[in-house]
Design a protein around this motif. Sequence first.
Motif, PDB file in Angstrom:
ATOM      1  N   ARG B 131       0.828  -1.199   0.000  1.00  0.00           N
ATOM      2  CA  ARG B 131       0.000   0.000   0.000  1.00  0.00           C
ATOM      3  C   ARG B 131       0.867   1.255   0.000  1.00  0.00           C
ATOM      4  NH1 ARG B 131      -3.433  -2.332   4.614  1.00  0.00           N
ATOM      5  NH2 ARG B 131      -1.554  -1.641   5.616  1.00  0.00           N
ATOM      6  N   PHE B 132       0.411   2.250  -0.701  1.00  0.00           N
ATOM      7  CA  PHE B 132       1.068   3.561  -0.774  1.00  0.00           C
ATOM      8  C   PHE B 132       2.461   3.478  -1.404  1.00  0.00           C
ATOM      9  CE2 PHE B 132      -1.455   3.632   3.265  1.00  0.00           C
ATOM     10  CZ  PHE B 132      -2.555   4.289   2.724  1.00  0.00           C
ATOM     11  N   VAL B 133       2.748   2.370  -2.052  1.00  0.00           N
ATOM     12  CA  VAL B 133       4.035   2.253  -2.737  1.00  0.00           C
ATOM     13  C   VAL B 133       3.826   2.733  -4.165  1.00  0.00           C
ATOM     14  CG1 VAL B 133       5.878   0.691  -3.451  1.00  0.00           C
ATOM     15  CG2 VAL B 133       4.675   0.281  -1.308  1.00  0.00           C
ATOM     16  N   SER B 134       4.639   3.707  -4.596  1.00  0.00           N
ATOM     17  CA  SER B 134       4.397   4.329  -5.897  1.00  0.00           C
ATOM     18  C   SER B 134       5.588   4.145  -6.823  1.00  0.00           C
ATOM     19  CB  SER B 134       4.157   5.831  -5.721  1.00  0.00           C
ATOM     20  OG  SER B 134       3.127   6.047  -4.790  1.00  0.00           O
ATOM     21  N   LEU B 135       5.255   3.893  -8.077  1.00  0.00           N
ATOM     22  CA  LEU B 135       6.268   3.866  -9.124  1.00  0.00           C
ATOM     23  C   LEU B 135       6.269   5.251  -9.762  1.00  0.00           C
ATOM     24  CD1 LEU B 135       8.245   2.184 -10.892  1.00  0.00           C
ATOM     25  CD2 LEU B 135       6.287   1.620 -12.332  1.00  0.00           C
ATOM     26  N   VAL B 136       7.375   5.938  -9.667  1.00  0.00           N
ATOM     27  CA  VAL B 136       7.453   7.314 -10.166  1.00  0.00           C
ATOM     28  C   VAL B 136       8.204   7.315 -11.489  1.00  0.00           C
ATOM     29  CG1 VAL B 136       8.386   9.595  -9.669  1.00  0.00           C
ATOM     30  CG2 VAL B 136       7.378   8.259  -7.829  1.00  0.00           C
ATOM     31  N   ARG B 137       7.494   7.720 -12.567  1.00  0.00           N
ATOM     32  CA  ARG B 137       8.109   7.657 -13.890  1.00  0.00           C
ATOM     33  C   ARG B 137       8.589   9.010 -14.386  1.00  0.00           C
ATOM     34  NH1 ARG B 137       6.738   2.700 -16.156  1.00  0.00           N
ATOM     35  NH2 ARG B 137       4.941   1.674 -15.189  1.00  0.00           N
ATOM     36  N   SER B 138       8.140  10.092 -13.717  1.00  0.00           N
ATOM     37  CA  SER B 138       8.468  11.428 -14.224  1.00  0.00           C
ATOM     38  C   SER B 138       8.332  12.457 -13.100  1.00  0.00           C
ATOM     39  CB  SER B 138       7.472  11.800 -15.333  1.00  0.00           C
ATOM     40  OG  SER B 138       6.182  11.940 -14.759  1.00  0.00           O
ATOM     41  N   PRO B 139       8.859  13.676 -13.298  1.00  0.00           N
ATOM     42  CA  PRO B 139       8.662  14.730 -12.303  1.00  0.00           C
ATOM     43  C   PRO B 139       7.174  15.012 -12.076  1.00  0.00           C
ATOM     44  CG  PRO B 139      10.418  15.334 -13.811  1.00  0.00           C
ATOM     45  CD  PRO B 139       9.792  14.098 -14.374  1.00  0.00           C
ATOM     46  N   GLY B 140       6.334  14.803 -13.106  1.00  0.00           N
ATOM     47  CA  GLY B 140       4.892  15.010 -12.963  1.00  0.00           C
ATOM     48  C   GLY B 140       4.300  14.049 -11.953  1.00  0.00           C
ATOM     49  N   ASP B 141       4.747  12.793 -12.000  1.00  0.00           N
ATOM     50  CA  ASP B 141       4.280  11.789 -11.021  1.00  0.00           C
ATOM     51  C   ASP B 141       4.647  12.227  -9.614  1.00  0.00           C
ATOM     52  OD1 ASP B 141       3.368  10.246 -13.058  1.00  0.00           O
ATOM     53  OD2 ASP B 141       4.878   8.673 -12.875  1.00  0.00           O
ATOM     54  N   LEU B 142       5.832  12.808  -9.499  1.00  0.00           N
ATOM     55  CA  LEU B 142       6.291  13.250  -8.172  1.00  0.00           C
ATOM     56  C   LEU B 142       5.382  14.332  -7.601  1.00  0.00           C
ATOM     57  CD1 LEU B 142      10.188  13.497  -8.270  1.00  0.00           C
ATOM     58  CD2 LEU B 142       8.796  12.212  -6.642  1.00  0.00           C
ATOM     59  N   ALA B 143       4.941  15.245  -8.491  1.00  0.00           N
ATOM     60  CA  ALA B 143       4.054  16.331  -8.042  1.00  0.00           C
ATOM     61  C   ALA B 143       2.743  15.743  -7.509  1.00  0.00           C
ATOM     62  CB  ALA B 143       3.794  17.294  -9.196  1.00  0.00           C
ATOM     63  N   THR B 144       2.201  14.738  -8.225  1.00  0.00           N
ATOM     64  CA  THR B 144       0.956  14.094  -7.784  1.00  0.00           C
ATOM     65  C   THR B 144       1.171  13.405  -6.437  1.00  0.00           C
ATOM     66  OG1 THR B 144       0.480  13.654 -10.095  1.00  0.00           O
ATOM     67  CG2 THR B 144      -0.837  12.444  -8.491  1.00  0.00           C
ATOM     68  N   LEU B 145       2.315  12.762  -6.323  1.00  0.00           N
ATOM     69  CA  LEU B 145       2.634  12.053  -5.086  1.00  0.00           C
ATOM     70  C   LEU B 145       2.782  13.025  -3.916  1.00  0.00           C
ATOM     71  CD1 LEU B 145       3.195   9.138  -4.233  1.00  0.00           C
ATOM     72  CD2 LEU B 145       5.619   9.610  -4.525  1.00  0.00           C
ATOM     73  N   ALA B 146       3.413  14.160  -4.179  1.00  0.00           N
ATOM     74  CA  ALA B 146       3.609  15.158  -3.125  1.00  0.00           C
ATOM     75  C   ALA B 146       2.249  15.647  -2.617  1.00  0.00           C
ATOM     76  CB  ALA B 146       4.430  16.319  -3.661  1.00  0.00           C
ATOM     77  N   LYS B 147       1.291  15.792  -3.551  1.00  0.00           N
ATOM     78  CA  LYS B 147      -0.060  16.231  -3.163  1.00  0.00           C
ATOM     79  C   LYS B 147      -0.697  15.162  -2.264  1.00  0.00           C
ATOM     80  CE  LYS B 147      -4.404  17.628  -5.270  1.00  0.00           C
ATOM     81  NZ  LYS B 147      -5.181  17.548  -6.501  1.00  0.00           N
ATOM     82  N   HIS B 148      -0.558  13.904  -2.675  1.00  0.00           N
ATOM     83  CA  HIS B 148      -1.105  12.788  -1.894  1.00  0.00           C
ATOM     84  C   HIS B 148      -0.463  12.764  -0.512  1.00  0.00           C
ATOM     85  CE1 HIS B 148      -0.925   8.511  -0.569  1.00  0.00           C
ATOM     86  NE2 HIS B 148      -2.213   8.590  -0.843  1.00  0.00           N
ATOM     87  N   ARG B 149       0.850  13.020  -0.494  1.00  0.00           N
ATOM     88  CA  ARG B 149       1.595  13.004   0.762  1.00  0.00           C
ATOM     89  C   ARG B 149       1.025  14.051   1.722  1.00  0.00           C
ATOM     90  NH1 ARG B 149       5.690  16.120   2.474  1.00  0.00           N
ATOM     91  NH2 ARG B 149       7.160  15.240   3.950  1.00  0.00           N
ATOM     92  N   ARG B 150       0.689  15.219   1.163  1.00  0.00           N
ATOM     93  CA  ARG B 150       0.109  16.273   2.013  1.00  0.00           C
ATOM     94  C   ARG B 150      -1.248  15.829   2.549  1.00  0.00           C
ATOM     95  NH1 ARG B 150       2.654  19.754  -1.817  1.00  0.00           N
ATOM     96  NH2 ARG B 150       0.792  19.825  -3.112  1.00  0.00           N
ATOM     97  N   LEU B 151      -2.014  15.107   1.706  1.00  0.00           N
ATOM     98  CA  LEU B 151      -3.354  14.676   2.116  1.00  0.00           C
ATOM     99  C   LEU B 151      -3.293  13.591   3.189  1.00  0.00           C
ATOM    100  CD1 LEU B 151      -5.200  14.513  -1.326  1.00  0.00           C
ATOM    101  CD2 LEU B 151      -5.563  16.174   0.491  1.00  0.00           C
ATOM    102  N   THR B 152      -2.358  12.659   3.049  1.00  0.00           N
ATOM    103  CA  THR B 152      -2.311  11.546   4.000  1.00  0.00           C
ATOM    104  C   THR B 152      -1.555  11.908   5.274  1.00  0.00           C
ATOM    105  OG1 THR B 152      -0.297  10.683   2.981  1.00  0.00           O
ATOM    106  CG2 THR B 152      -2.385   9.782   2.198  1.00  0.00           C
ATOM    107  N   GLY B 153      -0.780  12.976   5.228  1.00  0.00           N
ATOM    108  CA  GLY B 153      -0.056  13.403   6.419  1.00  0.00           C
ATOM    109  C   GLY B 153       1.176  12.569   6.715  1.00  0.00           C
ATOM    110  N   ARG B 154       1.495  11.636   5.823  1.00  0.00           N
ATOM    111  CA  ARG B 154       2.708  10.853   6.053  1.00  0.00           C
ATOM    112  C   ARG B 154       3.931  11.717   5.789  1.00  0.00           C
ATOM    113  NH1 ARG B 154       2.081   5.135   6.102  1.00  0.00           N
ATOM    114  NH2 ARG B 154      -0.107   4.605   6.010  1.00  0.00           N
ATOM    115  N   SER B 155       4.994  11.511   6.563  1.00  0.00           N
ATOM    116  CA  SER B 155       6.125  12.433   6.416  1.00  0.00           C
ATOM    117  C   SER B 155       7.427  11.753   6.014  1.00  0.00           C
ATOM    118  CB  SER B 155       6.336  13.200   7.720  1.00  0.00           C
ATOM    119  OG  SER B 155       6.584  12.285   8.762  1.00  0.00           O
ATOM    120  N   ALA B 156       7.598  10.485   6.336  1.00  0.00           N
ATOM    121  CA  ALA B 156       8.875   9.825   6.052  1.00  0.00           C
ATOM    122  C   ALA B 156       8.727   8.837   4.894  1.00  0.00           C
ATOM    123  CB  ALA B 156       9.361   9.105   7.303  1.00  0.00           C
TER     124      ALA B 156
END
Lengths: 57, 273
Positions: B131-156
């Motif tokens: 769960r929550f393991v992401s395959l990042v293929r581009s800087p765009g994917d990273l931006a989406t992931l960063a948004k998700h990270r803010r929503l879930t509150g996970r930090s590490a």
Amino acid sequence: MPSLACSVCGADVDVPSDVMDGEIVSCPSCGTKYIVRINNGQMLLEEFKGDVEDYGE
Amino acid sequence: MLHFLYDIVRLDERLLLKEFHRRNVDIAPINVQSDPVDVGPRDALGFVRVASRYNALLVSYLYEARGLGSINSFTALALAHDKFVTHVALARHGVDTPRSYLALSERAMERGSMELGFPSIVKPTDGSWGRFVSLVRSPGDLATLAKHRRLTGRSAYIVQEFVRKPNRDIRAIVVEDRMVGAIYRVNEGDWRTNTARGSKAVPVGEARELEEVAVRASRAVGALYSGVDLVESERGYLVLEINGVPEFKNVQGSTGVNIAGEIVEAAYRHAKR
């Protein structure tokens, strides 16, 4: 073997006669997973969301 | 006396309890989720099958500090608890792992991925079943992931190299100094190969090199028994993570090895020491 009603589809969910508090059971009809809670001899089904941190395979 | 500490009962716990009962071990199952846990002394060894990682640490420490000990030990559970800590423990003991960075901010996540190159894997340092393991293929994917990270509150997070591997990984169960069983988790449709994600379990035959790596990994965290997840790579076996309260039913089911019996025997030997 006792059974309890599935809160999603209403089917009978069989519970082992030696069931333990905290045991995971599944509805044979819709597949919803439950944790069996036993309180003062009363059995209840609590939907298992699978959101505990775990060591899953 | 042995206290079987749990919060949920899966087939794995059922199999273990059956083996304890078969050996007439004086055992008391305790649901730590339902019952208040007294911090007083106890004349018992704690056998920890608590699925919640943090709660497992709490009760493990209680039995080490105020009882006759804990299986697995508090230290083993703590080292296996967090993927990054496990990674460091493995590296410290010379066990090969994928190249990884700890990322505690979005900027660190981005810089780590740029350093490793795309695609890369980004995953929280806790959690499992893929769960929550992401395959990042581009800087765009990273931006989406960063948004998700803010929503879930996970930090590490761990940012990890994407290992070119066959469509499978390996779950090995190590008990003391032996690999008692292992399966390939084969998944044609998902790059994550957890059996909880529908992967097919195929038994691994004789594999001396795999056993050597898996045993070293389990020793690195000091576990009496553990589940070791590995991948095959051009650099040999790489260890992804170690589970201190592992599920093993699929390994037992597909190899035919009585894994629960092996674990209980080891616990019995440990208790007699």
